[in-house]
Design an enzyme around this catalytic site. Sequence first.
Site, PDB file in Angstrom:
ATOM      1  N   CYS A 163       0.849  -1.183   0.034  1.00 34.09           N
ATOM      2  CA  CYS A 163      -0.125  -0.048  -0.146  1.00 34.09           C
ATOM      3  C   CYS A 163       0.875   1.231  -0.141  1.00 34.09           C
ATOM      4  O   CYS A 163       2.103   1.235   0.131  1.00 34.09           O
ATOM      5  CB  CYS A 163      -0.925  -0.058   1.351  1.00 34.09           C
ATOM      6  SG  CYS A 163      -1.825  -1.451   1.635  1.00 34.09           S
TER       7      CYS A 163
ATOM      8  N   ARG B 181       1.257   1.839  -6.125  1.00 35.40           N
ATOM      9  CA  ARG B 181       1.605   0.534  -4.836  1.00 35.40           C
ATOM     10  C   ARG B 181       0.547  -0.076  -4.616  1.00 35.40           C
ATOM     11  O   ARG B 181       0.754  -0.928  -3.901  1.00 35.40           O
ATOM     12  CB  ARG B 181       2.071   1.717  -3.697  1.00 35.40           C
ATOM     13  CG  ARG B 181       3.595   2.191  -3.914  1.00 35.40           C
ATOM     14  CD  ARG B 181       3.960   3.117  -2.697  1.00 35.40           C
ATOM     15  NE  ARG B 181       4.174   2.123  -1.653  1.00 35.40           N
ATOM     16  CZ  ARG B 181       5.464   1.761  -1.423  1.00 35.40           C
ATOM     17  NH1 ARG B 181       6.475   1.848  -2.270  1.00 35.40           N
ATOM     18  NH2 ARG B 181       5.706   0.780  -0.413  1.00 35.40           N
TER      19      ARG B 181
ATOM     20  N   TRP C  33      -3.934  -1.881  -1.332  1.00 37.72           N
ATOM     21  CA  TRP C  33      -3.813  -3.252  -1.976  1.00 37.72           C
ATOM     22  C   TRP C  33      -4.502  -4.164  -0.853  1.00 37.72           C
ATOM     23  O   TRP C  33      -3.495  -4.615  -0.023  1.00 37.72           O
ATOM     24  CB  TRP C  33      -2.238  -3.431  -2.688  1.00 37.72           C
ATOM     25  CG  TRP C  33      -2.537  -4.670  -3.453  1.00 37.72           C
ATOM     26  CD1 TRP C  33      -2.881  -4.888  -4.621  1.00 37.72           C
ATOM     27  CD2 TRP C  33      -1.836  -5.922  -2.993  1.00 37.72           C
ATOM     28  NE1 TRP C  33      -2.725  -5.998  -4.985  1.00 37.72           N
ATOM     29  CE2 TRP C  33      -2.022  -6.679  -4.183  1.00 37.72           C
ATOM     30  CE3 TRP C  33      -1.206  -6.438  -1.885  1.00 37.72           C
ATOM     31  CZ2 TRP C  33      -1.641  -8.180  -4.106  1.00 37.72           C
ATOM     32  CZ3 TRP C  33      -0.750  -7.620  -1.944  1.00 37.72           C
ATOM     33  CH2 TRP C  33      -0.888  -8.666  -3.214  1.00 37.72           C
TER      34      TRP C  33
ATOM     35  N   ASN D 224       0.849  -0.299   6.254  1.00 36.21           N
ATOM     36  CA  ASN D 224       1.131  -0.939   5.062  1.00 36.21           C
ATOM     37  C   ASN D 224       2.017  -2.131   5.730  1.00 36.21           C
ATOM     38  O   ASN D 224       2.833  -2.101   6.625  1.00 36.21           O
ATOM     39  CB  ASN D 224       2.148  -0.239   4.286  1.00 36.21           C
ATOM     40  CG  ASN D 224       2.691  -0.870   3.037  1.00 36.21           C
ATOM     41  OD1 ASN D 224       2.049  -1.887   2.619  1.00 36.21           O
ATOM     42  ND2 ASN D 224       3.932  -0.349   2.513  1.00 36.21           N
ATOM     43  N   GLY D 225       1.562  -3.064   5.429  1.00 32.76           N
ATOM     44  CA  GLY D 225       2.140  -4.394   5.883  1.00 32.76           C
ATOM     45  C   GLY D 225       1.089  -5.378   6.524  1.00 32.76           C
ATOM     46  O   GLY D 225      -0.143  -5.461   6.139  1.00 32.76           O
TER      47      GLY D 225
ATOM     48  N   GLU E 140       9.294 -14.197 -19.816  1.00 32.12           N
ATOM     49  CA  GLU E 140       8.966 -12.894 -19.481  1.00 32.12           C
ATOM     50  C   GLU E 140       7.974 -12.277 -20.332  1.00 32.12           C
ATOM     51  O   GLU E 140       7.101 -11.786 -20.034  1.00 32.12           O
ATOM     52  CB  GLU E 140      10.180 -12.279 -19.518  1.00 32.12           C
ATOM     53  CG  GLU E 140      10.211 -10.718 -19.236  1.00 32.12           C
ATOM     54  CD  GLU E 140       9.667 -10.244 -17.965  1.00 32.12           C
ATOM     55  OE1 GLU E 140       9.246 -11.076 -16.900  1.00 32.12           O
ATOM     56  OE2 GLU E 140       9.455  -8.977 -17.774  1.00 32.12           O
TER      57      GLU E 140
ATOM     58  N   LYS F 298       4.585 -10.732 -19.299  1.00 30.70           N
ATOM     59  CA  LYS F 298       4.097  -9.098 -19.628  1.00 30.70           C
ATOM     60  C   LYS F 298       2.591  -9.406 -19.969  1.00 30.70           C
ATOM     61  O   LYS F 298       1.641  -8.428 -19.755  1.00 30.70           O
ATOM     62  CB  LYS F 298       5.224  -8.520 -20.551  1.00 30.70           C
ATOM     63  CG  LYS F 298       6.384  -8.134 -19.960  1.00 30.70           C
ATOM     64  CD  LYS F 298       6.436  -7.064 -19.195  1.00 30.70           C
ATOM     65  CE  LYS F 298       6.318  -7.273 -17.598  1.00 30.70           C
ATOM     66  NZ  LYS F 298       7.511  -7.713 -17.014  1.00 30.70           N
TER      67      LYS F 298
ATOM     68  N   GLU G 150      -0.084 -10.137 -17.487  1.00 34.18           N
ATOM     69  CA  GLU G 150      -0.282  -9.442 -16.347  1.00 34.18           C
ATOM     70  C   GLU G 150      -1.008  -8.093 -16.633  1.00 34.18           C
ATOM     71  O   GLU G 150      -1.596  -7.395 -15.840  1.00 34.18           O
ATOM     72  CB  GLU G 150       1.000  -9.208 -15.636  1.00 34.18           C
ATOM     73  CG  GLU G 150       2.163  -8.290 -16.091  1.00 34.18           C
ATOM     74  CD  GLU G 150       3.140  -8.206 -15.296  1.00 34.18           C
ATOM     75  OE1 GLU G 150       3.083  -7.788 -13.889  1.00 34.18           O
ATOM     76  OE2 GLU G 150       4.341  -7.986 -15.907  1.00 34.18           O
TER      77      GLU G 150
ATOM     78  N   HIS H  15       5.967 -32.160 -25.261  1.00 30.55           N
ATOM     79  CA  HIS H  15       5.450 -32.904 -24.303  1.00 30.55           C
ATOM     80  C   HIS H  15       4.339 -32.898 -23.685  1.00 30.55           C
ATOM     81  O   HIS H  15       4.015 -33.163 -22.457  1.00 30.55           O
ATOM     82  CB  HIS H  15       6.689 -32.882 -23.083  1.00 30.55           C
ATOM     83  CG  HIS H  15       8.170 -33.409 -23.736  1.00 30.55           C
ATOM     84  ND1 HIS H  15       8.215 -34.845 -23.879  1.00 30.55           N
ATOM     85  CD2 HIS H  15       8.997 -32.643 -24.329  1.00 30.55           C
ATOM     86  CE1 HIS H  15       9.704 -34.448 -24.697  1.00 30.55           C
ATOM     87  NE2 HIS H  15      10.030 -33.477 -24.756  1.00 30.55           N
TER      88      HIS H  15
ATOM     89  N   LYS I 105       2.714  -2.616  -7.394  1.00 31.75           N
ATOM     90  CA  LYS I 105       4.160  -2.684  -7.855  1.00 31.75           C
ATOM     91  C   LYS I 105       5.054  -3.506  -7.086  1.00 31.75           C
ATOM     92  O   LYS I 105       6.090  -4.099  -7.686  1.00 31.75           O
ATOM     93  CB  LYS I 105       4.495  -1.246  -7.735  1.00 31.75           C
ATOM     94  CG  LYS I 105       5.788  -1.013  -8.206  1.00 31.75           C
ATOM     95  CD  LYS I 105       5.908  -1.250  -9.851  1.00 31.75           C
ATOM     96  CE  LYS I 105       7.553  -1.311 -10.398  1.00 31.75           C
ATOM     97  NZ  LYS I 105       7.458  -2.155 -11.573  1.00 31.75           N
TER      98      LYS I 105
HETATM   99  C1  F6R Z   1       6.000  -8.348 -13.420  1.00 28.47           C
HETATM  100  C2  F6R Z   1       6.471  -7.637 -12.175  1.00 28.47           C
HETATM  101  C3  F6R Z   1       6.367  -8.655 -10.923  1.00 28.47           C
HETATM  102  C4  F6R Z   1       8.262  -8.233 -10.063  1.00 28.47           C
HETATM  103  C5  F6R Z   1       8.069  -9.399  -8.869  1.00 28.47           C
HETATM  104  C6  F6R Z   1       9.217  -8.942  -7.968  1.00 28.47           C
HETATM  105  O1  F6R Z   1       6.124  -7.292 -14.249  1.00 28.47           O
HETATM  106  O2  F6R Z   1       6.901  -6.716 -12.074  1.00 28.47           O
HETATM  107  O3  F6R Z   1       6.843  -9.867 -11.224  1.00 28.47           O
HETATM  108  O4  F6R Z   1       8.996  -8.588 -10.935  1.00 28.47           O
HETATM  109  O5  F6R Z   1       6.810  -9.061  -8.161  1.00 28.47           O
HETATM  110  O6  F6R Z   1       9.213  -7.421  -7.758  1.00 28.47           O
HETATM  111  P1  F6R Z   1      10.752  -7.101  -7.243  1.00 28.47           P
HETATM  112  O7  F6R Z   1      11.694  -7.085  -8.606  1.00 28.47           O
HETATM  113  O8  F6R Z   1      10.415  -5.659  -6.847  1.00 28.47           O
HETATM  114  O9  F6R Z   1      11.178  -7.813  -6.187  1.00 28.47           O
END
Ligand code: F6R
Length: 612
Positions: free
Chosen positions: A2, A27, A75, A104-105, A485, A489, A492, A508, A607
């Site tokens: 958050c 966030r 969040w 937050n937490g 990746e 992308k 998500e 497989h 994020k």
């Molecule tokens: C995807 C994405 C997440 C982060 C993951 C780790 O686009 O951003 O998969 O890569 O949550 O986050 P960090 O790098 O902040 O540890």
Amino acid sequence: MCGIIAYIGTRDATPILIEGLKRLEYRGYDSAGLAVISDGQVRVERAVGRVHVLEEMIQQDGGLPGTLGMAHTRWATHGAVNQANAHPHMDDVEKGHGIAVVHNGIIENHSVLKKYLKDKGHVFQSETDTEVLAHLIGELYKDDLELAVQNALKKVHGAYAIAVMCRKEPDTMVIARKGSPLMIGIGNDEYIVASDQSAIVAHTNQALTLEDYTVARLTRDSFRTTTVDNVPITPEIQELECDLGQIELGDFEHYMLKEIHEQPEAIRRSMQGRIDTATGNVVLGGISDHANELINARKIVMIGQGTALHAAMISEYLCEELTRIPCEVEFASEFRYRNPIVEEGTVVIAISQSGETADTLAALHEAKQRGAHSVGLVNVVGSTIARETDSGIYLRVGPEIGVASTKAFIGQVLVSTMLMTYIGRRRFLSTEHVDRLLGQLDRIPSQIEMVLQLSDHIKDAVARYINRDNWLFLGRGVNYPVALEGALKLKEISYIHAEGMPAAEMKHGPIALIDEGMPVVFIATRNSQYEKVLSNIEEVRSRGGHVIAVATEGDTEIASLCKEVFYVPDTMEHLQPLLTVVPLQLLAYHATVMRGHDVDKPRNLAKSVTVE
Ligand code: F6R
């Protein structure tokens, strides 16, 4: 996670809080709320949805005047997304003191505390762990907010960054942190407290990052920091390096697009002063004191989550190739709960953009406890992982605001490449090899600039498949994590189902998914696995799949097998991910815009994930 923003000073708090919330919205963005103290009352507004909904609500209600206030963008972790669960939370309505808390937490022992408080007659309005904390502070309050917070935190297990205020103390704010980030921006007769610097830099560049287990008491013109046992702590004030331009959209429509386009510059900045192509040297100040542990490592374990894990998987190839040290990659969340073998000479490398990811942090603690030497490859300066690792290298790619990670991924792969070259050179890599690698690395930023010019072509290609709900992403060797990746992308942000896997794995089982017209993206650059990838392409084609390839410039052979080809410049095999990922980022971006979704704030995400 958050976002928290709080203000105490002489200016009107609400506009500062709303502006701060907008900057922190990445966030978490399922609901938001704001409270100020005015005329001896705590006035609270909370709304489900984005910050602008809250802003409109406050305007309709005639505004919230006051020079002390706090706000939160959520969040959800405990309780549904609704107004009652949005922060700030208050202590007991009947017998409370007008105490408001943003948090937050996670308060892990909230159930036990709630029962204790209920037995004492407290009545709760929400399902959140935060409200339990507000009531606990209220229960312990005896005309001293700082003391009540300190005492409450002694009873709490879990992670928190909190800001607390009380109707009875209209000139005081108390904040605290353990495991979740919190900073104080220091202005003239004012303090701005925030989860990160993006909400502070518009007001001041003087700030301090709270350490874990710190409580701070702020008045309008002074502050003090202590432990929960009231032992004074001398804080270290730092100058923020970030400026407003770095966190504003400028001419771009979305942060993700801005950050994709920033990649060439981000790489140049990250390499600056670290690579000397003239002498063939890699200079990494953050690890030089621990070079021996790295050079003599018996095993390297790389941990991360999501995109950072994919970067770690690429690093595994780099590590084996350049250092010949055995390397393992592991989801941090899995490493933590196995019984991992950490022997003498084990080095654990944690990769993280935010430096706050709870799974990665927990795994790091586990590894350290078992005696591993720890290294952090982190973007956010001063973040928890950066501070808790024995040594580290910052990515230096600048703030990443879009929830989908792009330039941080490039930074993670780049920094891993520099690290592995640094270690390899001190083990057995020849100067010729290093010279060639660094020479090619130096060309990557301008090569990415060329790839970025494919954007319109990629957009046209995506338009032809925009109604397809299932995509496959396939690659081999170092481009297999790139396939993962690319799929991550796409899913998500566009919510299109996508799977990434090694190209050979397809036959497989997953090959059963392929039907007429299914888009299958191959990363098919010229490298040691190229011929094998061509065979896999044929397998897809013969089942009606439509192949979209990322290929090496000048490869005309592949064009006849594919519906679309995105060409990237040629480079060494182990540097290819730095180029091949870019078309996949653009593909996900365009698909999301075409489907009409919020590129920068995809549903259900935030994020950084600060809960396990
Ligand atoms: C995807 C994405 C997440 C982060 C993951 C780790 O686009 O951003 O998969 O890569 O949550 O986050 P960090 O790098 O902040 O540890």
